[in-house]
Design an enzyme around this catalytic site. Structure first.
Site, short mmCIF file in Angstrom:
data_model
loop_
_atom_site.label_atom_id
_atom_site.label_comp_id
_atom_site.label_asym_id
_atom_site.label_seq_id
_atom_site.Cartn_x
_atom_site.Cartn_y
_atom_site.Cartn_z
N ILE A 78 1.04 -0.87 0.25
CA ILE A 78 -0.10 -0.08 0.26
C ILE A 78 1.02 0.96 -0.55
O ILE A 78 1.85 1.60 0.27
CB ILE A 78 -1.09 -0.73 1.62
CG1 ILE A 78 -2.10 0.73 1.03
CG2 ILE A 78 0.03 -0.14 2.60
CD1 ILE A 78 -3.18 0.91 1.92
N ALA A 79 0.87 1.61 -0.79
CA ALA A 79 1.45 3.14 -1.07
C ALA A 79 0.62 4.76 -1.73
O ALA A 79 0.11 4.50 -2.25
CB ALA A 79 2.49 2.98 -1.84
N GLU A 112 2.73 -6.91 6.96
CA GLU A 112 4.48 -6.73 7.54
C GLU A 112 4.50 -5.07 6.92
O GLU A 112 4.43 -4.54 5.99
CB GLU A 112 5.51 -7.69 6.49
CG GLU A 112 5.32 -9.10 7.10
CD GLU A 112 5.57 -9.66 5.66
OE1 GLU A 112 5.91 -9.91 4.48
OE2 GLU A 112 5.69 -10.94 6.00
N ASN A 117 9.46 2.03 10.52
CA ASN A 117 8.14 2.51 9.74
C ASN A 117 7.32 3.61 10.60
O ASN A 117 5.86 2.94 10.77
CB ASN A 117 7.86 2.68 8.45
CG ASN A 117 6.93 3.14 8.13
OD1 ASN A 117 6.46 4.21 7.95
ND2 ASN A 117 6.61 2.79 6.19
N TYR A 124 -1.66 1.91 10.93
CA TYR A 124 -2.57 0.28 11.32
C TYR A 124 -3.27 0.31 12.82
O TYR A 124 -4.15 -0.08 12.46
CB TYR A 124 -1.05 -0.91 10.97
CG TYR A 124 -0.90 0.06 9.74
CD1 TYR A 124 -1.70 0.07 8.42
CD2 TYR A 124 0.33 -0.87 9.67
CE1 TYR A 124 -0.87 0.00 6.93
CE2 TYR A 124 1.24 -0.92 7.50
CZ TYR A 124 0.06 -0.80 6.91
OH TYR A 124 0.89 -0.44 5.56
#
Length: 154
Positions: A78-79, A112, A117, A124
């Site tokens: 995801i970005a 993961e 980060n 999350y």
């Protein structure tokens, strides 16, 4: 800084025409990026959800790759484009991923994330993900552990 278009961002399934933009975001976001051919090969495969987020002009500003097998899912990637981070787009995209999981009957979603980060880990956590493990030296450039996180869906 928010510019106002974020509420009009649209999430849809990825098409082949999106792959060059997605691959560029991938290169900007990850030190060991997937190749464009990898995304091409995943489009339309059973158990896959490849999503893109567009701004109101139709420019791809983010994407997500989700694997679903029976009642488990893995958020593989995801970005959001670097210039569009900090606008809530990642959260909006993650909500769409969770919605896709529920539609597919996924009960547990795993991911993961680089141990360093902090922004992603915080995001999350806001969605209920919790640490369930660690993969030592999982990432390269630089070498770093991965935190394994899970959210249980209702």
């Amino acid at each position: 800084m928010k510019t106002g278009w974020e509420s009009k961002a649209h999430v849809r399934l990825m098409k082949s025409a999106d792959v060059p933009s997605v691959a560029e975001i991938e290169r900007e976001a990850f030190t060991t990026p997937w190749k464009a051919e990898t995304f091409e090969g995943l489009i339309g495969r059973d158990g896959m959800e490849l999503l893109v987020m567009e701004d109101p002009d139709g420019t791809v500003v983010g994407y997500a790759v989700l694997w679903c097998i029976l009642d488990q899912g893995e958020l593989a990637n995801i970005a959001v484009r670097p210039e569009d981070r900090g606008r809530g787009l990642g959260a909006q995209l993650l909500r769409e991923v969770l919605s896709a999981c529920r539609e597919r009957g996924v009960q547990s979603l795993y991911l993961e994330v680089r141990a360093s980060n902090e922004a992603a880990i915080k995001l999350y956590g806001q969605f209920g993900f919790q640490d369930v493990g660690r993969r030592r030296d999982y990432y390269r450039n630089p070498t770093e552990d991965a935190r394994i996180m899970e959210v249980v869906l209702d």
